[in-house]
Motif scaffolding. Structure first.
Motif, PDB file in Angstrom:
ATOM      1  N   GLU A  10     -34.191  29.571  13.650  1.00 11.63           N
ATOM      2  CA  GLU A  10     -33.754  31.080  14.391  1.00 11.63           C
ATOM      3  C   GLU A  10     -32.272  31.408  14.823  1.00 11.63           C
ATOM      4  O   GLU A  10     -32.134  32.646  15.150  1.00 11.63           O
ATOM      5  CB  GLU A  10     -34.339  30.219  15.929  1.00 11.63           C
ATOM      6  N   ASP A  11     -31.815  30.068  15.164  1.00 12.90           N
ATOM      7  CA  ASP A  11     -30.050  31.272  15.744  1.00 12.90           C
ATOM      8  C   ASP A  11     -29.380  31.547  14.668  1.00 12.90           C
ATOM      9  O   ASP A  11     -28.812  32.589  14.954  1.00 12.90           O
ATOM     10  CB  ASP A  11     -29.234  29.709  16.135  1.00 12.90           C
ATOM     11  N   VAL A  12     -29.608  31.297  13.058  1.00 13.80           N
ATOM     12  CA  VAL A  12     -29.180  32.212  11.863  1.00 13.80           C
ATOM     13  C   VAL A  12     -30.217  33.570  12.006  1.00 13.80           C
ATOM     14  O   VAL A  12     -29.019  34.304  11.040  1.00 13.80           O
ATOM     15  CB  VAL A  12     -29.970  30.981  10.768  1.00 13.80           C
ATOM     16  N   VAL A  20     -34.777  36.688   5.906  1.00 17.37           N
ATOM     17  CA  VAL A  20     -34.783  36.860   4.309  1.00 17.37           C
ATOM     18  C   VAL A  20     -33.789  35.525   3.796  1.00 17.37           C
ATOM     19  O   VAL A  20     -32.429  36.316   3.971  1.00 17.37           O
ATOM     20  CB  VAL A  20     -34.464  38.321   3.747  1.00 17.37           C
ATOM     21  N   ARG A  21     -33.610  34.590   2.763  1.00 14.47           N
ATOM     22  CA  ARG A  21     -32.793  34.135   2.921  1.00 14.47           C
ATOM     23  C   ARG A  21     -31.778  34.513   1.937  1.00 14.47           C
ATOM     24  O   ARG A  21     -29.772  35.023   2.349  1.00 14.47           O
ATOM     25  CB  ARG A  21     -33.380  32.920   2.125  1.00 14.47           C
ATOM     26  N   LYS A  22     -31.977  35.552   1.663  1.00  6.36           N
ATOM     27  CA  LYS A  22     -30.435  35.914   0.508  1.00  6.36           C
ATOM     28  C   LYS A  22     -29.476  36.915   1.532  1.00  6.36           C
ATOM     29  O   LYS A  22     -28.850  37.248   1.499  1.00  6.36           O
ATOM     30  CB  LYS A  22     -31.156  36.606  -1.092  1.00  6.36           C
ATOM     31  N   LEU A  23     -30.656  37.825   2.255  1.00  2.24           N
ATOM     32  CA  LEU A  23     -29.430  38.974   3.048  1.00  2.24           C
ATOM     33  C   LEU A  23     -29.026  37.913   4.000  1.00  2.24           C
ATOM     34  O   LEU A  23     -28.090  38.229   4.819  1.00  2.24           O
ATOM     35  CB  LEU A  23     -30.562  39.307   3.878  1.00  2.24           C
ATOM     36  N   GLN A  24     -29.799  36.770   4.647  1.00  2.00           N
ATOM     37  CA  GLN A  24     -28.853  36.450   5.393  1.00  2.00           C
ATOM     38  C   GLN A  24     -27.388  35.463   4.662  1.00  2.00           C
ATOM     39  O   GLN A  24     -26.132  35.361   5.922  1.00  2.00           O
ATOM     40  CB  GLN A  24     -29.897  34.727   6.198  1.00  2.00           C
ATOM     41  N   ILE A  25     -27.465  35.388   3.770  1.00  2.00           N
ATOM     42  CA  ILE A  25     -26.609  34.735   3.308  1.00  2.00           C
ATOM     43  C   ILE A  25     -25.522  35.750   3.159  1.00  2.00           C
ATOM     44  O   ILE A  25     -23.772  35.493   2.984  1.00  2.00           O
ATOM     45  CB  ILE A  25     -27.002  33.828   1.531  1.00  2.00           C
ATOM     46  N   GLU A  26     -25.663  36.547   2.494  1.00  7.11           N
ATOM     47  CA  GLU A  26     -24.976  38.219   2.298  1.00  7.11           C
ATOM     48  C   GLU A  26     -24.164  38.755   3.778  1.00  7.11           C
ATOM     49  O   GLU A  26     -23.403  38.864   3.526  1.00  7.11           O
ATOM     50  CB  GLU A  26     -26.467  39.060   1.948  1.00  7.11           C
ATOM     51  N   HIS A  27     -25.345  38.442   4.739  1.00  6.07           N
ATOM     52  CA  HIS A  27     -24.256  38.659   6.281  1.00  6.07           C
ATOM     53  C   HIS A  27     -23.398  38.100   6.470  1.00  6.07           C
ATOM     54  O   HIS A  27     -22.504  38.316   6.679  1.00  6.07           O
ATOM     55  CB  HIS A  27     -25.442  38.491   7.011  1.00  6.07           C
ATOM     56  N   TYR A  42     -31.720  28.034   1.967  1.00 11.34           N
ATOM     57  CA  TYR A  42     -31.495  27.977   2.940  1.00 11.34           C
ATOM     58  C   TYR A  42     -29.727  28.304   3.577  1.00 11.34           C
ATOM     59  O   TYR A  42     -29.133  27.135   4.018  1.00 11.34           O
ATOM     60  CB  TYR A  42     -32.040  28.053   3.903  1.00 11.34           C
ATOM     61  N   PRO A  43     -28.992  28.589   4.095  1.00 14.73           N
ATOM     62  CA  PRO A  43     -28.066  28.738   4.210  1.00 14.73           C
ATOM     63  C   PRO A  43     -27.806  27.675   6.188  1.00 14.73           C
ATOM     64  O   PRO A  43     -28.654  27.954   7.344  1.00 14.73           O
ATOM     65  CB  PRO A  43     -27.287  30.016   4.951  1.00 14.73           C
ATOM     66  N   GLN A  44     -26.743  27.089   6.312  1.00 18.07           N
ATOM     67  CA  GLN A  44     -26.309  26.195   6.753  1.00 18.07           C
ATOM     68  C   GLN A  44     -25.005  26.377   7.489  1.00 18.07           C
ATOM     69  O   GLN A  44     -24.292  26.073   7.028  1.00 18.07           O
ATOM     70  CB  GLN A  44     -26.402  24.091   6.723  1.00 18.07           C
ATOM     71  N   VAL A  45     -24.868  26.504   9.034  1.00 21.20           N
ATOM     72  CA  VAL A  45     -23.938  27.234   9.914  1.00 21.20           C
ATOM     73  C   VAL A  45     -23.843  25.631  10.257  1.00 21.20           C
ATOM     74  O   VAL A  45     -24.172  26.092  11.616  1.00 21.20           O
ATOM     75  CB  VAL A  45     -24.015  28.519  10.768  1.00 21.20           C
TER      76      VAL A  45
END
Length: 78
Positions: A10-12, A20-27, A42-45
């Protein structure tokens, strides 16, 4: 945020503005925020990446400095 070393999904979503996973990675990539992908893609920050401004940041391509090349004779190399 919770006490985990990683942001929740949710924080990501809040950070990137998309589910959207792909758009999260792009951002994240465009924002120079360091992340790793989990086994599901999924991106892990890391939480610490966001709390300390210079930790985990990628060097931007515009900040590259050219290295001045000098002849080996001037550098004292024999």
């Amino acid at each position: 945020m919770n006490n985990s070393i990683f942001l929740d999904k949710e924080d990501v979503v809040k950070l990137t503005g998309t589910k959207v996973r792909k758009l999260q990675i792009e951002h994240l990539f465009k924002s120079n925020i360091s992340f790793q992908l989990d086994r599901n893609g999924y991106p892990q920050v890391l939480t610490q990446t966001l709390l300390q401004p210079n930790v985990g940041k990628r060097a931007s391509s515009t900040s590259k400095e050219r290295v001045k090349s000098i002849p080996l004779i001037e550098a004292g190399v024999k």
